[in-house]
Scaffold this active site. Structure first.
Site, PDB file in Angstrom:
ATOM      1  N   GLY A   1      -9.512   7.062  -7.253  1.00 35.14           N
ATOM      2  CA  GLY A   1      -9.487   7.107  -5.790  1.00 35.14           C
ATOM      3  C   GLY A   1      -8.314   6.323  -5.250  1.00 35.14           C
ATOM      4  O   GLY A   1      -7.402   5.967  -5.982  1.00 35.14           O
ATOM      5  N   ASN A   2      -8.326   6.091  -3.953  1.00 32.94           N
ATOM      6  CA  ASN A   2      -7.279   5.257  -3.355  1.00 32.94           C
ATOM      7  C   ASN A   2      -7.877   4.429  -2.225  1.00 32.94           C
ATOM      8  O   ASN A   2      -9.053   4.541  -1.922  1.00 32.94           O
ATOM      9  CB  ASN A   2      -6.104   6.126  -2.889  1.00 32.94           C
ATOM     10  N   ARG A   3      -7.056   3.583  -1.623  1.00 25.46           N
ATOM     11  CA  ARG A   3      -7.583   2.596  -0.683  1.00 25.46           C
ATOM     12  C   ARG A   3      -7.708   3.100   0.750  1.00 25.46           C
ATOM     13  O   ARG A   3      -7.985   2.324   1.647  1.00 25.46           O
ATOM     14  CB  ARG A   3      -6.657   1.367  -0.676  1.00 25.46           C
ATOM     15  N   SER A   4      -7.476   4.379   0.987  1.00 24.52           N
ATOM     16  CA  SER A   4      -7.528   4.873   2.373  1.00 24.52           C
ATOM     17  C   SER A   4      -8.933   4.688   2.965  1.00 24.52           C
ATOM     18  O   SER A   4      -9.927   5.027   2.334  1.00 24.52           O
ATOM     19  CB  SER A   4      -7.157   6.360   2.402  1.00 24.52           C
TER      20      SER A   4
ATOM     21  N   ALA B   1      -5.111  10.613   2.523  1.00 25.10           N
ATOM     22  CA  ALA B   1      -4.370  10.137   1.351  1.00 25.10           C
ATOM     23  C   ALA B   1      -4.810  11.019   0.182  1.00 25.10           C
ATOM     24  O   ALA B   1      -5.915  10.863  -0.351  1.00 25.10           O
ATOM     25  CB  ALA B   1      -4.700   8.682   1.089  1.00 25.10           C
TER      26      ALA B   1
END
Ligand SMILES: Cc1cc2nc3c(=O)[nH]c(=O)nc-3n(C[C@H](O)[C@H](O)[C@H](O)COP(=O)(O)O)c2cc1C
Length: 416
Positions: free
Chosen positions: A212-215, A279
């Site tokens: 995943g990512n931090r968005s 993102a």
């Protein structure tokens, strides 16, 4: 303002007493129309006492006042909460078996439904089709909140909090008044369909793990709220988000980049504007394991091989260009400077590569932008206009981007 408050027969009817209070305390005149089933949950006396008006759910009471026609005609706003699965179906199919459904057919002002029901009822194809029908007719259907339901279970289906329904109702009434008062100046996106993606995609490795990512989705949610305030119909494609989608959007939930691609290509078909603020993972695991990947004593840790995800923004631009469509496409770039160039140099190259009309650029890093309430961006134009900076809260930045979208739309596609 004259408000008709329709109350459906759901357990959440009791919460609507607080909503009624919010309306009356804000100075509005409210006529409550509970369904027959609603009066099994909260009695007529409660609605009469709190609204200060007589309450009926029959077309045959006070016939000389022709209530079945008059109430819908006179109402500046109709709010139905909780909107049961049954009421959504009746409204979608134009039934008129009681005073509330008659009133809905006679509505002259905006109509807002706040659904509440069990998750399966909400997700049932029949209910979703009814919601879609109502939305396609310009009715606002809020997304239910997620959380504890009537029994011990939980999921999407809870009535949004009275304060949230109140805020959505006021915004809807305001935009309806604004649309007639001054459509062009104050509602630059009135009549436009705007698709906005938000949040971070999750690329599954196995049933429990993902990349995943931090968005947080905060900037995308703020954009959706700004586009709604500018009068647009907003299709909101939400990947993983830490915040709720704003009330009043048409919400599509997605998980992975591939799901987002499918949803974006579909939503964009008749959109005037597409804003890709999500993102999106550039890569996904090459293999997905149907079962949880286990650690095995004596064996090396598994190696995760990644493959590239499709470039959704580029694909949207290519399709728009191939079809000669008049559609404004806005990309977001989260860049970091490096040895090859600074943030703006990377972003300018990206704008050229993607071919979109506007690129909103922010500089990211650990603790910077992602999840924060403040943002600072530069808006680059693919049509030669000067770069524009915007900074402040994510709502301030969203308002600046939406303003710019309105201006660019008028400049690039003056015939629209
Ligand atoms: C305890 C109880 C709770 C209920 N809660 C809901 C609900 O939250 N949402 C819903 O759509 N139906 C709910 N129902 C079913 C409705 O009451 C039923 O469909 C009824 O016909 C709705 O009538 P109306 O749409 O005219 O209000 C519930 C029924 C019971 C007995």
């Amino acid at each position: 303002m004259r408000i008709v408050l329709g109350v459906g027969g759901g357990i959440a009817a009791y919460k609507v007493a607080s909503l009624l209070r919010l309306f009356t305390e804000a100075g509005h005149k409210v006529t409550v129309i509970p369904t027959e089933a609603a009066t099994r949950f909260v009695g007529v006396a409660t609605w009469e006492a709190l609204s200060g008006n007589p309450v009926s759910n029959s077309v045959f009471d006070d016939v000389e006042k022709v209530n079945h026609v008059r109430l819908g005609h006179e109402a500046d706003l109709i709010v139905v909460a909780p909107a049961t699965a049954d009421l959504l179906a009746k409204a979608a199919t134009g039934q008129a078996g009681d005073l509330l459904t008659n009133t809905l057919l006679m509505a002259h002002g905006p109509v807002l439904f706040a659904p509440a029901m069990h998750t399966e009822m909400w997700q049932h194809a029949a209910t979703q089709a009814n919601v879609e029908t109502l939305r396609s007719r310009g009715v606002t259907v809020l997304e239910p909140a997620s959380g504890r339901l009537t029994g011990s279970d939980s999921g999407p289906g809870r009535l949004p909090e009275p304060e949230a329904i109140f805020a959505a109702a006021m915004a809807l009434a305001e935009s309806a008044v604004g649309a007639t008062a001054s459509p062009a100046a104050e509602k630059p996106l009135a009549g436009r369909i705007v698709t906005i993606s938000a949040g971070g995609t999750r690329e599954a490795l196995d049933p429990v793990r993902f990349l995943g990512n931090r968005s947080s989705g905060k900037q995308g949610a703020a954009l959706a709220a700004a586009a709604l305030a500018a009068g647009a119909t907003v299709r909101f494609l939400a990947a993983h988000m830490d915040v709720e989608a704003p009330a009043g959007v048409e919400l599509v939930r997605v998980e992975s980049a591939l799901e987002l691609r499918e949803a974006a290509l579909k939503a964009a078909v008749d959109s005037d504007v597409v804003i890709m603020a999500a993102a999106v993972a550039d890569f996904r695991p090459a293999e997905f394991s149907d079962t949880k990947i286990k650690k095995v004593d004596g064996e090396d840790a598994p190696v995760v091989r990644l493959i590239r995800n499709p470039d959704i923004l580029h694909e949207l631009v290519e399709r728009r260009n191939a079809e000669g469509g008049q559609q404004l496409i806005v990309g977001f770039a989260a860049e970091t400077g490096d040895a090859q160039g600074d943030v703006l140099e990377h972003a300018t190259a990206k704008l050229k590569r993607k071919g979109c009309d506007l690129l909103v650029v922010n500089q990211v890093g650990i603790g910077r932008v992602f999840g924060q309430d403040e943002n600072s961006v530069v808006i680059l134009s693919g049509h030669g206009a000067e770069p524009q900076s915007a900074a402040g809260s994510k709502s301030d930045v969203a308002a600046a981007v939406v303003d710019r979208v309105g201006a660019e739309l008028a400049r690039v596609f003056p015939a629209l």
